[in-house]
Design a protein around this motif. Structure first.
Motif, PDB file in Angstrom:
ATOM      1  N   GLN A 154       0.827  -1.205   0.000  1.00 48.69           N
ATOM      2  CA  GLN A 154       0.000   0.000   0.000  1.00 48.69           C
ATOM      3  C   GLN A 154       0.865   1.260   0.000  1.00 48.69           C
ATOM      4  O   GLN A 154       0.610   2.197  -0.763  1.00 48.69           O
ATOM      5  CB  GLN A 154      -0.935   0.013   1.215  1.00 48.69           C
ATOM      6  N   ARG A 155       1.895   1.276   0.840  1.00 45.55           N
ATOM      7  CA  ARG A 155       2.801   2.438   0.861  1.00 45.55           C
ATOM      8  C   ARG A 155       3.467   2.635  -0.503  1.00 45.55           C
ATOM      9  O   ARG A 155       3.569   3.760  -0.995  1.00 45.55           O
ATOM     10  CB  ARG A 155       3.874   2.264   1.946  1.00 45.55           C
ATOM     11  N   ARG A 156       3.890   1.545  -1.111  1.00 41.96           N
ATOM     12  CA  ARG A 156       4.549   1.631  -2.414  1.00 41.96           C
ATOM     13  C   ARG A 156       3.594   2.146  -3.495  1.00 41.96           C
ATOM     14  O   ARG A 156       3.959   2.985  -4.323  1.00 41.96           O
ATOM     15  CB  ARG A 156       5.096   0.249  -2.793  1.00 41.96           C
ATOM     16  N   MET A 157       2.369   1.648  -3.511  1.00 46.49           N
ATOM     17  CA  MET A 157       1.402   2.073  -4.520  1.00 46.49           C
ATOM     18  C   MET A 157       1.039   3.546  -4.347  1.00 46.49           C
ATOM     19  O   MET A 157       0.880   4.271  -5.328  1.00 46.49           O
ATOM     20  CB  MET A 157       0.141   1.220  -4.464  1.00 46.49           C
ATOM     21  N   ARG A 158       0.908   4.009  -3.112  1.00 47.25           N
ATOM     22  CA  ARG A 158       0.623   5.428  -2.884  1.00 47.25           C
ATOM     23  C   ARG A 158       1.785   6.302  -3.360  1.00 47.25           C
ATOM     24  O   ARG A 158       1.582   7.353  -3.971  1.00 47.25           O
ATOM     25  CB  ARG A 158       0.330   5.687  -1.407  1.00 47.25           C
ATOM     26  N   HIS A 159       2.990   5.862  -3.060  1.00 38.72           N
ATOM     27  CA  HIS A 159       4.175   6.605  -3.513  1.00 38.72           C
ATOM     28  C   HIS A 159       4.216   6.644  -5.037  1.00 38.72           C
ATOM     29  O   HIS A 159       4.456   7.704  -5.634  1.00 38.72           O
ATOM     30  CB  HIS A 159       5.440   5.957  -2.951  1.00 38.72           C
ATOM     31  N   ASP A 160       3.994   5.502  -5.681  1.00 42.22           N
ATOM     32  CA  ASP A 160       4.014   5.451  -7.140  1.00 42.22           C
ATOM     33  C   ASP A 160       2.898   6.307  -7.748  1.00 42.22           C
ATOM     34  O   ASP A 160       3.101   6.949  -8.785  1.00 42.22           O
ATOM     35  CB  ASP A 160       3.899   4.006  -7.632  1.00 42.22           C
ATOM     36  N   ALA A 161       1.734   6.331  -7.110  1.00 38.78           N
ATOM     37  CA  ALA A 161       0.635   7.169  -7.609  1.00 38.78           C
ATOM     38  C   ALA A 161       1.001   8.647  -7.505  1.00 38.78           C
ATOM     39  O   ALA A 161       0.731   9.426  -8.432  1.00 38.78           O
ATOM     40  CB  ALA A 161      -0.643   6.887  -6.828  1.00 38.78           C
ATOM     41  N   ASP A 162       1.630   9.020  -6.401  1.00 37.15           N
ATOM     42  CA  ASP A 162       2.072  10.413  -6.252  1.00 37.15           C
ATOM     43  C   ASP A 162       3.104  10.770  -7.314  1.00 37.15           C
ATOM     44  O   ASP A 162       3.076  11.869  -7.887  1.00 37.15           O
ATOM     45  CB  ASP A 162       2.646  10.657  -4.853  1.00 37.15           C
ATOM     46  N   GLN A 163       4.014   9.848  -7.598  1.00 34.84           N
ATOM     47  CA  GLN A 163       5.026  10.087  -8.630  1.00 34.84           C
ATOM     48  C   GLN A 163       4.387  10.204 -10.015  1.00 34.84           C
ATOM     49  O   GLN A 163       4.800  11.033 -10.832  1.00 34.84           O
ATOM     50  CB  GLN A 163       6.070   8.966  -8.624  1.00 34.84           C
ATOM     51  N   ALA A 164       3.361   9.386 -10.285  1.00 35.24           N
ATOM     52  CA  ALA A 164       2.659   9.473 -11.569  1.00 35.24           C
ATOM     53  C   ALA A 164       1.939  10.814 -11.701  1.00 35.24           C
ATOM     54  O   ALA A 164       1.942  11.419 -12.782  1.00 35.24           O
ATOM     55  CB  ALA A 164       1.676   8.306 -11.717  1.00 35.24           C
ATOM     56  N   ASP A 165       1.331  11.284 -10.618  1.00 34.76           N
ATOM     57  CA  ASP A 165       0.687  12.603 -10.646  1.00 34.76           C
ATOM     58  C   ASP A 165       1.710  13.701 -10.913  1.00 34.76           C
ATOM     59  O   ASP A 165       1.454  14.640 -11.681  1.00 34.76           O
ATOM     60  CB  ASP A 165      -0.035  12.881  -9.325  1.00 34.76           C
ATOM     61  N   HIS A 166       2.864  13.580 -10.290  1.00 34.93           N
ATOM     62  CA  HIS A 166       3.927  14.572 -10.507  1.00 34.93           C
ATOM     63  C   HIS A 166       4.383  14.534 -11.969  1.00 34.93           C
ATOM     64  O   HIS A 166       4.579  15.590 -12.597  1.00 34.93           O
ATOM     65  CB  HIS A 166       5.096  14.309  -9.562  1.00 34.93           C
TER      66      HIS A 166
END
Length: 138
Positions: free
Chosen positions: A46-58
């Motif tokens: 879950q932590r990894r997916m949230r981080h990756d989602a934030d990076q995709a938004d960026h």
């Protein structure tokens, strides 16, 4: 009479011999440990997916600033949404694994409390014990 025991195809074959105190204690301990490991892995996912989602938004924001074609920016935003959905689902599954861990620990503790004394008394005695069911009344 046949020695075969019918077993539904969706259930695993029975392992081991007859049920015993130590066998059930080991299985409940293994279930508890497995549920704990699953829960920890899911929280990590879950932590990894949230981080990756934030990076995709960026990345999508950078694409907008660089005037990249909107359909590609839209695909990146969709990917971020999918990553957030995976994060949410893994959190739900982790909460379920947590419940399984607590329930299996409760079962293990109840089993220990109920039968540990009997198990120790039987093993401390030098006298051979009767087979299970010998003292059962009809």
């Amino acid at each position: 009479m046949s020695d075969l025991v019918p077993r539904p195809s969706h259930l695993p074959a029975a392992r081991g011999g007859s049920p015993s105190f130590t066998r059930l204690a080991a299985r409940t301990a293994a279930l508890t440990a497995s549920a704990l490991a699953l829960k920890e892995g899911l929280w990590s996912l879950q932590r990894r997916m949230r981080h990756d989602a934030d990076q995709a938004d960026h990345l999508a924001d950078l694409c907008v600033a660089a005037e990249v074609e909107p359909r590609f920016t839209g695909l990146i935003n969709e990917a971020a949404g999918a990553l957030r959905a995976v994060a949410e689902a893994s959190g739900d599954l982790a909460r379920t694994a947590d419940q399984v861990q607590h329930d299996s620990q409760d079962l293990h503790d109840a089993h220990q409390q109920e039968y540990r004394g009997v198990y120790e008394a039987v093993n401390a005695s030098g006298v051979r014990q009767a087979k299970p069911g010998f003292y059962r009344t009809r």
